[in-house]
Structure formats: structure tokens, C-alpha cells
Design a protein around this motif. Structure first.
Motif, PDB file in Angstrom:
ATOM      1  N   ARG A 268       0.957  -1.262  -0.070  1.00  9.04           N
ATOM      2  CA  ARG A 268      -0.023  -0.075   0.124  1.00  9.04           C
ATOM      3  C   ARG A 268       0.901   1.275   0.210  1.00  9.04           C
ATOM      4  N   ILE A 269       0.485   2.054  -0.939  1.00 10.13           N
ATOM      5  CA  ILE A 269       1.522   3.062  -1.199  1.00 10.13           C
ATOM      6  C   ILE A 269       0.619   4.381  -1.448  1.00 10.13           C
ATOM      7  N   LEU A 270       0.869   5.486  -0.608  1.00  9.30           N
ATOM      8  CA  LEU A 270       0.381   6.910  -0.755  1.00  9.30           C
ATOM      9  C   LEU A 270       1.297   7.711  -1.662  1.00  9.30           C
ATOM     10  N   LEU A 271       0.952   7.952  -2.985  1.00 11.19           N
ATOM     11  CA  LEU A 271       1.558   8.553  -3.893  1.00 11.19           C
ATOM     12  C   LEU A 271       1.220   9.940  -3.933  1.00 11.19           C
ATOM     13  N   LEU A 272       2.392  10.786  -3.787  1.00 17.02           N
ATOM     14  CA  LEU A 272       2.132  12.413  -3.800  1.00 17.02           C
ATOM     15  C   LEU A 272       2.918  12.982  -4.885  1.00 17.02           C
ATOM     16  N   PHE A 307       4.443   9.115 -10.776  1.00 17.01           N
ATOM     17  CA  PHE A 307       3.821   7.731 -10.819  1.00 17.01           C
ATOM     18  C   PHE A 307       5.173   6.989 -11.630  1.00 17.01           C
ATOM     19  N   ASP A 308       5.609   7.655 -12.805  1.00 16.51           N
ATOM     20  CA  ASP A 308       6.615   6.862 -13.661  1.00 16.51           C
ATOM     21  C   ASP A 308       7.881   6.294 -12.489  1.00 16.51           C
ATOM     22  N   LEU A 314       8.763  -0.798  -8.328  1.00 20.20           N
ATOM     23  CA  LEU A 314       7.819  -1.921  -8.063  1.00 20.20           C
ATOM     24  C   LEU A 314       8.071  -3.342  -8.314  1.00 20.20           C
ATOM     25  N   GLU A 315       8.957  -3.504  -9.074  1.00 17.29           N
ATOM     26  CA  GLU A 315       9.857  -4.737  -9.341  1.00 17.29           C
ATOM     27  C   GLU A 315       8.539  -5.706 -10.044  1.00 17.29           C
ATOM     28  N   ARG A 328      -5.382   9.635 -14.738  1.00 21.76           N
ATOM     29  CA  ARG A 328      -5.183   9.057 -16.066  1.00 21.76           C
ATOM     30  C   ARG A 328      -3.963   8.625 -16.579  1.00 21.76           C
ATOM     31  N   HIS A 329      -2.902   8.959 -15.985  1.00 18.21           N
ATOM     32  CA  HIS A 329      -1.643   8.655 -16.341  1.00 18.21           C
ATOM     33  C   HIS A 329      -1.129   7.384 -15.699  1.00 18.21           C
ATOM     34  N   TYR A 330      -1.926   6.965 -14.891  1.00 23.15           N
ATOM     35  CA  TYR A 330      -1.230   5.908 -14.081  1.00 23.15           C
ATOM     36  C   TYR A 330      -1.575   4.525 -14.990  1.00 23.15           C
ATOM     37  N   GLN A 331      -0.597   3.431 -14.580  1.00 24.43           N
ATOM     38  CA  GLN A 331      -0.787   2.396 -15.305  1.00 24.43           C
ATOM     39  C   GLN A 331      -1.025   1.096 -14.412  1.00 24.43           C
ATOM     40  N   GLY A 332      -1.802   0.246 -14.887  1.00 25.42           N
ATOM     41  CA  GLY A 332      -2.104  -1.032 -13.994  1.00 25.42           C
ATOM     42  C   GLY A 332      -3.571  -1.224 -14.262  1.00 25.42           C
TER      43      GLY A 332
END
Length: 366
Positions: A268-272, A307-308, A314-315, A328-332
Motif C-alpha cells: 500500500r503506497i500513498l503517492l504524492l 508515478f513513473d 515496483l519490481e 489518467r496517467h497511472y498504469q495498471g
């Protein structure tokens, strides 16, 4: 009003809502508002969850309709954001008229407009991160329609200080007041403010009949202006890596749902993302609130970066995130948010949307 960061804070507020009293008094300073907005905006609780709670109270539709409609407004603004993207950062339907500058009246920033109720509310905003929704309209009208500022920078200023900051609701509401997302501008005079905010002030630049707003004066107190300045105080990363055999769940400023996949063993990661907060900066108070809410999510790590950059670390872990205009630019794997209804797409007005949503929300036998 102080907003708790405890895990059950939203649930406690939910149990105390009074839909009937809300419908009668929500526009008044001490009306029966729910105070759930910071938790809805941060994704801790959804409008759908609030709706289901309301309907379980088994009250007549006419007693709950106003509260349900206000929840629908939140969803409506999100649907507009989904459709228009960063287009909501510009005049949506028509150019704002009578704009003299793209700054903020200094009197607004310094809580020195001379309108006592307004200045008090701005000082409380800085202290608590909250401003009553009706007061937000007053402030927007003073800044844009009398102070002749373009709506965007004052809207960014307000958003930066609101714990419940939702850029869609904020930007599009400011545009509605300023007339770039409505057929006319919104005005309120001193009598209106006195009525709703327990004031008896007289002799201000707003102490005029509504006809005066046909050709409003440019009050001297609103002529000085200032640049919007806010740099988000982003925390240091606490990221120490992931277990690539586990799914990775990405949280962000708009998703701090402690129940999201809470029965799974996941990273679980909070991305800022600095780029996001460069465009939509927030105050220390707002960031502290977010970090406090994040602590309710067991095992969460903080990653301050793009994000990139995170993805490269994230291996190969499978990534999941919730749909939002900011992701929208996230991947997954993109997972849906909980909306009130399945009504989707762009509607040019709220009531065009409400016509469809109400059919799904109102009891069939009403």
C-alpha cells in the motif's frame, strides 16, 4: 470546526446526520450540515455510502431529497471533470465578463474586506480548513463580480486551504458564481449575509438593493490585488520497497479509503506527485490532514515523486488504483469509484443530470 483524523471519524458523523434538519437549515451559519465533506473529498467515504445510510433511516423522500440532491451535486461535478479534464481550469461555457486581473483581491487574502461575517469566515478557514458552503459563494462573488478578478486564482487560493478541497466542485462552483459556467453572475447583498450568518452589519459596499448589482461599483477596498502563492509542503518519502509477489495498491490525495481491499495482504503506497501539487497546491493544514488519514491504512508507505518513478521501483508488482481524473496517467488495473448511480457521461447542467439520477435514487412508490 475541528475535523478528526481517527479511523471512525466519518462513521461517527454519518450516524449523527439529520436529513430533515439539513434540508431546512443547511444555508445558515449554524445549520445542520453533515461535516462529512472532508472525508468524501479525500475518498475515505463515498457519496453512495452516505446515500444508503440515509435511505435506511426510512424517512419520507421529501425529507431526505435535499441532502441526496447535494450528494448528487458532488457526483455531477466529478462527471464534468471526467469529461472535460483540465478543461475545467478554463472558462467552461463562456468567457467571464468584466475581468480586470488574474490575481486575488488583497482584502480577501488578508481577511480585510470590511464585511465582518466574511472576514471572520476567512480567518476560520486559515485556522480550521473549513468554510461553510454558502459563505464560499459570498467570497467568490466578492472576489470575482465586485473585485473583478478572474475566478481561477481565487479558486486555487480557496482550494489550497480547504480540507474538503475537491477541484471539480471548487472550480466549477466558482465559475457558476462568476458567470462562466452559468447564464448570469451570482450576487448576495449585506441583508442576505446578515440573514444567514447572524450579522447585523450595515453601511458596507454590499448594503445595497439587488438592483444595484445590474451595474455594480468597483469598491476601493477590493482594488489592490496579489499573486496567488502557495507551495505544498510535501513530506519525505518513507518508501522502502515492495514485495513483488503482492498486489500494489496506489492511494493519493483523492483516495484514502481505509476499507479498500482491507482484507488483502497487499503493498500500500500513498503517492504524492509534485507535478499534481504544483498545479493544485495545498496548505500545511491540508497535507497534515491527509497524512493523518493515511495512518489509518495499515502498512501504508509514502512515495513523494511521480508515478513513473514509482513504477520503476515496483519490481513487476501488479498495480491497482481507483479511477479519478487525476489518475489518467497511472498504469495498471483501474478500479471504479462508488458513485450514487450508474448515470455517466457529460450533462450541460446539473438538473439535466438530476432528471436521470433521481429516477434511480427516489423510492419507486413515492
Amino acid at each position: 470546526m475541528k475535523f478528526s483524523i481517527e479511523k471512525d471519524a466519518a462513521e461517527k458523523l454519518l450516524q449523527n446526520i439529520n436529513p430533515e434538519a439539513y434540508g431546512r437549515s443547511r444555508n445558515y451559519k449554524n445549520g445542520a450540515v453533515t461535516h462529512l465533506s472532508p472525508y468524501i473529498s479525500r475518498g475515505v467515504i463515498s457519496t453512495k455510502t452516505v446515500y444508503h445510510h440515509i435511505m435506511k433511516m426510512d424517512l419520507p423522500w421529501y425529507k431526505v431529497q435535499k441532502l441526496v440532491q447535494e450528494l448528487a451535486w458532488r457526483d455531477y461535478w466529478q462527471l464534468v471533470w471526467q469529461e472535460k479534464g483540465v478543461g475545467i481550469d478554463e472558462d467552461l461555457k463562456r468567457p467571464q465578463e468584466n475581468v480586470h486581473h488574474h490575481k486575488i483581491p488583497t482584502a480577501i487574502v488578508e481577511a480585510n474586506t470590511g464585511i465582518t461575517a466574511v472576514d471572520t469566515a476567512i480567518r476560520e478557514l486559515y485556522e480550521t480548513g473549513y468554510m461553510h458552503n454558502h459563505m464560499r459563494m459570498y467570497v467568490a462573488s466578492i472576489a470575482c463580480n465586485l473585485g473583478r478578478a478572474h475566478w481561477r486564482e481565487p479558486a486555487r487560493w480557496l482550494y489550497a486551504h480547504l480540507l474538503d478541497g475537491d477541484w471539480a466542485s471548487n472550480a466549477l462552483s466558482w465559475q457558476w458564481v462568476a458567470g462562466s459556467n452559468a447564464n448570469k453572475k451570482y450576487y448576495a447583498n449585506q441583508e442576505n449575509i446578515n440573514n444567514y450568518f447572524e450579522s447585523d452589519q450595515q453601511g458596507t459596499f454590499l448594503d445595497v438593493p439587488y438592483e444595484a448589482f445590474d451595474s455594480p461599483d468597483f469598491p476601493d477596498v477590493l482594488k489592490p490585488n496579489t499573486e496567488f502563492q502557495c507551495k505544498t509542503p510535501l513530506p519525505q518519502s518513507s518508501f522502502e520497497g515492495v514485495n513483488p509477489a503482492k498486489k500494489t495498491l496506489i492511494y493519493n490525495y483523492y483516495n484514502l479509503d481505509p476499507k479498500w481491499h482491507n482484507d488483502e495482504d497487499a503493498n500500500r503506497i500513498l503517492l504524492l506527485e509534485p507535478s499534481f501539487f504544483e498545479r493544485y497546491p495545498v496548505s500545511q493544514l491540508c497535507m497534515d490532514f491527509v497524512l493523518g488519514l493515511a495512518r489509518n491504512i495499515s502498512g501504508i508507505q509514502i512515495f513523494t515523486g511521480e508515478f513513473d518513478d514509482l513504477l520503476r521501483q515496483l519490481e513487476g508488482s501488479v498495480v491497482s488504483y481507483k479511477e479519478h481524473p487525476t489518475t489518467r496517467h497511472y498504469q495498471g488495473t483501474e478500479e471504479p469509484r462508488d458513485f450514487l448511480t450508474d448515470v455517466k457521461g457529460y450533462f450541460p447542467s446539473f438538473f439535466a443530470y438530476w432528471k436521470h439520477a433521481k429516477k434511480r435514487l427516489a423510492p419507486k412508490d413515492m
